[in-house]
Scaffold this motif. Structure first.
Motif, PDB file in Angstrom:
ATOM      1  N   ALA A   5      69.506   8.926  67.614  1.00  0.00           N
ATOM      2  CA  ALA A   5      69.102   7.969  68.378  1.00  0.00           C
ATOM      3  C   ALA A   5      68.878   8.483  69.827  1.00  0.00           C
ATOM      4  CB  ALA A   5      69.548   6.581  68.298  1.00  0.00           C
ATOM      5  N   LEU A   6      67.716   8.473  70.527  1.00  0.00           N
ATOM      6  CA  LEU A   6      67.489   9.188  71.764  1.00  0.00           C
ATOM      7  C   LEU A   6      66.858   8.203  72.914  1.00  0.00           C
ATOM      8  CD1 LEU A   6      66.045  12.571  70.730  1.00  0.00           C
ATOM      9  CD2 LEU A   6      68.432  11.989  71.423  1.00  0.00           C
ATOM     10  N   GLY A 100      62.371  18.384  62.384  1.00  0.00           N
ATOM     11  CA  GLY A 100      62.764  16.983  62.411  1.00  0.00           C
ATOM     12  C   GLY A 100      61.707  16.147  62.139  1.00  0.00           C
ATOM     13  N   TYR A 101      62.254  14.676  61.937  1.00  0.00           N
ATOM     14  CA  TYR A 101      61.233  13.820  61.301  1.00  0.00           C
ATOM     15  C   TYR A 101      61.639  12.483  61.650  1.00  0.00           C
ATOM     16  CZ  TYR A 101      65.008  14.343  57.911  1.00  0.00           C
ATOM     17  OH  TYR A 101      66.280  14.475  57.448  1.00  0.00           O
ATOM     18  N   VAL A 102      60.794  11.594  62.001  1.00  0.00           N
ATOM     19  CA  VAL A 102      60.966  10.204  62.377  1.00  0.00           C
ATOM     20  C   VAL A 102      61.575   9.265  61.442  1.00  0.00           C
ATOM     21  CG1 VAL A 102      59.730   8.231  63.322  1.00  0.00           C
ATOM     22  CG2 VAL A 102      58.961  10.327  63.895  1.00  0.00           C
ATOM     23  N   THR A 103      62.510   8.345  61.700  1.00  0.00           N
ATOM     24  CA  THR A 103      63.364   7.707  60.984  1.00  0.00           C
ATOM     25  C   THR A 103      63.235   6.292  61.287  1.00  0.00           C
ATOM     26  OG1 THR A 103      65.415   8.044  62.176  1.00  0.00           O
ATOM     27  CG2 THR A 103      64.927   9.710  60.392  1.00  0.00           C
ATOM     28  N   GLY A 104      62.663   5.975  62.329  1.00  0.00           N
ATOM     29  CA  GLY A 104      62.502   4.638  63.014  1.00  0.00           C
ATOM     30  C   GLY A 104      61.511   4.481  63.970  1.00  0.00           C
ATOM     31  N   PRO A 105      61.200   3.435  64.415  1.00  0.00           N
ATOM     32  CA  PRO A 105      60.236   2.933  65.296  1.00  0.00           C
ATOM     33  C   PRO A 105      60.524   3.702  66.510  1.00  0.00           C
ATOM     34  CG  PRO A 105      61.444   0.831  64.907  1.00  0.00           C
ATOM     35  CD  PRO A 105      61.817   2.119  63.933  1.00  0.00           C
ATOM     36  N   PHE A 106      59.355   3.662  67.367  1.00  0.00           N
ATOM     37  CA  PHE A 106      59.410   4.147  68.933  1.00  0.00           C
ATOM     38  C   PHE A 106      59.231   2.842  69.654  1.00  0.00           C
ATOM     39  CE2 PHE A 106      57.213   7.858  66.724  1.00  0.00           C
ATOM     40  CZ  PHE A 106      57.913   8.969  67.557  1.00  0.00           C
ATOM     41  N   TYR A 107      59.950   2.837  70.636  1.00  0.00           N
ATOM     42  CA  TYR A 107      59.811   1.647  71.652  1.00  0.00           C
ATOM     43  C   TYR A 107      59.894   2.291  72.989  1.00  0.00           C
ATOM     44  CZ  TYR A 107      60.566  -2.894  73.911  1.00  0.00           C
ATOM     45  OH  TYR A 107      60.589  -3.976  74.807  1.00  0.00           O
ATOM     46  N   ILE A 108      58.978   1.655  73.809  1.00  0.00           N
ATOM     47  CA  ILE A 108      58.689   2.051  74.989  1.00  0.00           C
ATOM     48  C   ILE A 108      58.596   1.289  75.979  1.00  0.00           C
ATOM     49  CG2 ILE A 108      57.172   3.983  76.285  1.00  0.00           C
ATOM     50  CD1 ILE A 108      56.115   4.577  73.810  1.00  0.00           C
ATOM     51  N   GLU A 109      59.475   1.188  77.301  1.00  0.00           N
ATOM     52  CA  GLU A 109      59.476   0.185  78.423  1.00  0.00           C
ATOM     53  C   GLU A 109      60.087   0.800  79.460  1.00  0.00           C
ATOM     54  OE1 GLU A 109      60.465  -4.421  78.797  1.00  0.00           O
ATOM     55  OE2 GLU A 109      61.868  -3.254  77.554  1.00  0.00           O
ATOM     56  N   TRP A 115      63.770   6.693  70.642  1.00  0.00           N
ATOM     57  CA  TRP A 115      63.292   7.758  69.421  1.00  0.00           C
ATOM     58  C   TRP A 115      64.403   7.503  68.390  1.00  0.00           C
ATOM     59  CZ3 TRP A 115      60.535  13.019  69.749  1.00  0.00           C
ATOM     60  CH2 TRP A 115      59.246  12.626  70.435  1.00  0.00           C
ATOM     61  N   HIS A 116      63.949   7.744  67.243  1.00  0.00           N
ATOM     62  CA  HIS A 116      64.826   7.541  66.055  1.00  0.00           C
ATOM     63  C   HIS A 116      64.311   8.888  65.163  1.00  0.00           C
ATOM     64  CE1 HIS A 116      66.879   3.817  66.884  1.00  0.00           C
ATOM     65  NE2 HIS A 116      65.816   3.480  67.037  1.00  0.00           N
ATOM     66  N   VAL A 117      65.266   9.988  65.213  1.00  0.00           N
ATOM     67  CA  VAL A 117      64.836  11.173  64.484  1.00  0.00           C
ATOM     68  C   VAL A 117      65.944  11.731  63.846  1.00  0.00           C
ATOM     69  CG1 VAL A 117      63.092  11.805  66.266  1.00  0.00           C
ATOM     70  CG2 VAL A 117      65.337  12.562  66.564  1.00  0.00           C
ATOM     71  N   GLY A 118      65.403  12.422  62.628  1.00  0.00           N
ATOM     72  CA  GLY A 118      66.343  12.855  61.520  1.00  0.00           C
ATOM     73  C   GLY A 118      66.566  14.406  61.424  1.00  0.00           C
ATOM     74  N   ASN A 136      62.448  17.651  79.115  1.00  0.00           N
ATOM     75  CA  ASN A 136      62.435  16.338  78.966  1.00  0.00           C
ATOM     76  C   ASN A 136      63.808  15.627  79.633  1.00  0.00           C
ATOM     77  OD1 ASN A 136      60.099  15.757  76.770  1.00  0.00           O
ATOM     78  ND2 ASN A 136      61.271  17.354  76.257  1.00  0.00           N
ATOM     79  N   ASP A 137      63.779  14.807  79.928  1.00  0.00           N
ATOM     80  CA  ASP A 137      65.238  14.020  80.453  1.00  0.00           C
ATOM     81  C   ASP A 137      65.594  12.933  79.206  1.00  0.00           C
ATOM     82  OD1 ASP A 137      67.190  12.817  81.737  1.00  0.00           O
ATOM     83  OD2 ASP A 137      65.913  11.223  82.883  1.00  0.00           O
ATOM     84  N   PHE A 138      66.745  13.204  78.559  1.00  0.00           N
ATOM     85  CA  PHE A 138      67.223  12.422  77.417  1.00  0.00           C
ATOM     86  C   PHE A 138      68.647  12.040  77.509  1.00  0.00           C
ATOM     87  CE2 PHE A 138      67.518  16.634  75.907  1.00  0.00           C
ATOM     88  CZ  PHE A 138      68.541  16.350  74.857  1.00  0.00           C
ATOM     89  N   SER A 139      69.096  11.192  76.893  1.00  0.00           N
ATOM     90  CA  SER A 139      70.381  10.795  76.419  1.00  0.00           C
ATOM     91  C   SER A 139      70.547  10.505  74.780  1.00  0.00           C
ATOM     92  CB  SER A 139      71.230  10.263  77.157  1.00  0.00           C
ATOM     93  OG  SER A 139      70.423   8.795  77.116  1.00  0.00           O
ATOM     94  N   VAL A 140      71.680  10.975  74.286  1.00  0.00           N
ATOM     95  CA  VAL A 140      71.816  10.916  72.856  1.00  0.00           C
ATOM     96  C   VAL A 140      72.591   9.405  72.733  1.00  0.00           C
ATOM     97  CG1 VAL A 140      72.871  11.303  70.656  1.00  0.00           C
ATOM     98  CG2 VAL A 140      71.951  13.228  72.204  1.00  0.00           C
ATOM     99  N   LEU A 141      71.827   8.415  72.184  1.00  0.00           N
ATOM    100  CA  LEU A 141      72.474   7.179  72.109  1.00  0.00           C
ATOM    101  C   LEU A 141      73.508   7.155  70.967  1.00  0.00           C
ATOM    102  CD1 LEU A 141      69.264   4.792  72.810  1.00  0.00           C
ATOM    103  CD2 LEU A 141      71.024   5.528  74.217  1.00  0.00           C
ATOM    104  N   SER A 142      73.084   7.572  69.832  1.00  0.00           N
ATOM    105  CA  SER A 142      74.047   7.796  68.772  1.00  0.00           C
ATOM    106  C   SER A 142      73.779   8.849  67.821  1.00  0.00           C
ATOM    107  CB  SER A 142      73.859   6.500  67.969  1.00  0.00           C
ATOM    108  OG  SER A 142      72.395   6.508  67.318  1.00  0.00           O
ATOM    109  N   ARG A 143      74.611   9.569  67.128  1.00  0.00           N
ATOM    110  CA  ARG A 143      74.468  10.559  66.335  1.00  0.00           C
ATOM    111  C   ARG A 143      75.372  10.619  65.133  1.00  0.00           C
ATOM    112  NH1 ARG A 143      74.034  17.024  67.379  1.00  0.00           N
ATOM    113  NH2 ARG A 143      74.484  17.738  65.405  1.00  0.00           N
TER     114      ARG A 143
END
Length: 233
Positions: A5-6, A100-109, A115-118, A136-143
């Motif tokens: 999750a990103l 990679g592939y998408v594993t969950g919905p995108f949410y933008i705000e 992002w949820h990717v696998g 890009n600027d990102f942080s890993v929420l979970s792995r």
């Protein structure tokens, strides 16, 4: 499967650019990538505080240079459902190049996107993250390294999960805020950290009104929890 999750900020995404300037949020319920055209088609739910903000934000999105197609499918008050086609972003390309592939919905705000990717293994996941750092600027929420039995259980119980999610969505803003404040304040602990009077003072209402809002929230969620328990495999 490596499930990541990103929290992402892309610098070439029309949706992120729009939420920088307009008070909107986007949730993607469907997406399909066309590799030949280098385009992503999505179905999205858009939410705004009111109809004016919604119309203003949708107009910005429609006119964005990265938009290839835009269709308004439905609109009511401060919410809409749209179909869009956008150019491939740098992050999308990086994820695809690393299988990679998408594993969950995108949410933008607020200029950020969840992002949820696998990925099939750690090497591909690490390669994608290294590539994302360049533009890009990102942080890993979970792995998480999800095993086959865990994936099977998740898919089998998707209906129960959606039942719980829908229960949360049924809460009014007042009910949700009252419940969150009660939990955070220790209202449900023994001994209680917060009283009904504390909740009433927090929201500037009477004790009966605070109690009513809290009981409504509890009833809605408990009903959904019971439904979800019946759906569990």
């Amino acid at each position: 499967m490596i499930d990541i999750a990103l929290d992402m900020r892309q610098y070439d995404c029309p949706f992120i650019d729009t939420t920088d300037d307009a008070d909107l949020s986007f949730a993607a319920s469907y997406w399909e990538f066309n590799p030949a055209a280098g385009e992503l088609e999505t179905r999205m739910v858009v939410e705004a505080p009111d109809r004016h903000e919604l119309d203003q934000g949708l107009s910005m999105l429609r006119e964005h240079r990265g938009m290839e197609g835009f269709d308004l499918l439905a609109k009511r008050d401060g919410a809409a459902r749209i179909r869009t086609t956008i150019q491939e972003t740098s992050a999308m390309r990086t994820i695809r190049q690393n299988e990679g592939y998408v594993t969950g919905p995108f949410y933008i705000e607020d200029g950020r996107e969840t992002w949820h990717v696998g990925f099939d293994n750690d090497g591909l996941a690490d390669g994608a993250l290294a590539g994302l750092e360049r533009n890009n600027d990102f942080s890993v929420l979970s792995r998480e390294d999800t095993s086959i039995p865990e994936i099977s259980e998740l898919m089998s119980n998707a209906g129960a999960a959606m039942t719980l999610i829908n229960g949360c969505r049924e809460l009014s803003e007042t009910e949700r805020e009252t419940l969150e404040t009660a939990v955070e304040g220790g209202y449900f602990e023994s001994p209680r950290g917060a009283t009904l009077g504390d909740l009433a003072d927090e929201f500037g209402v009477s004790k009966p009104a605070a109690s009513k809002n809290l009981r409504r929230a509890e009833r809605k969620l408990i009903d959904r929890v019971v439904d979800a328990l019946g759906e569990l495999e």
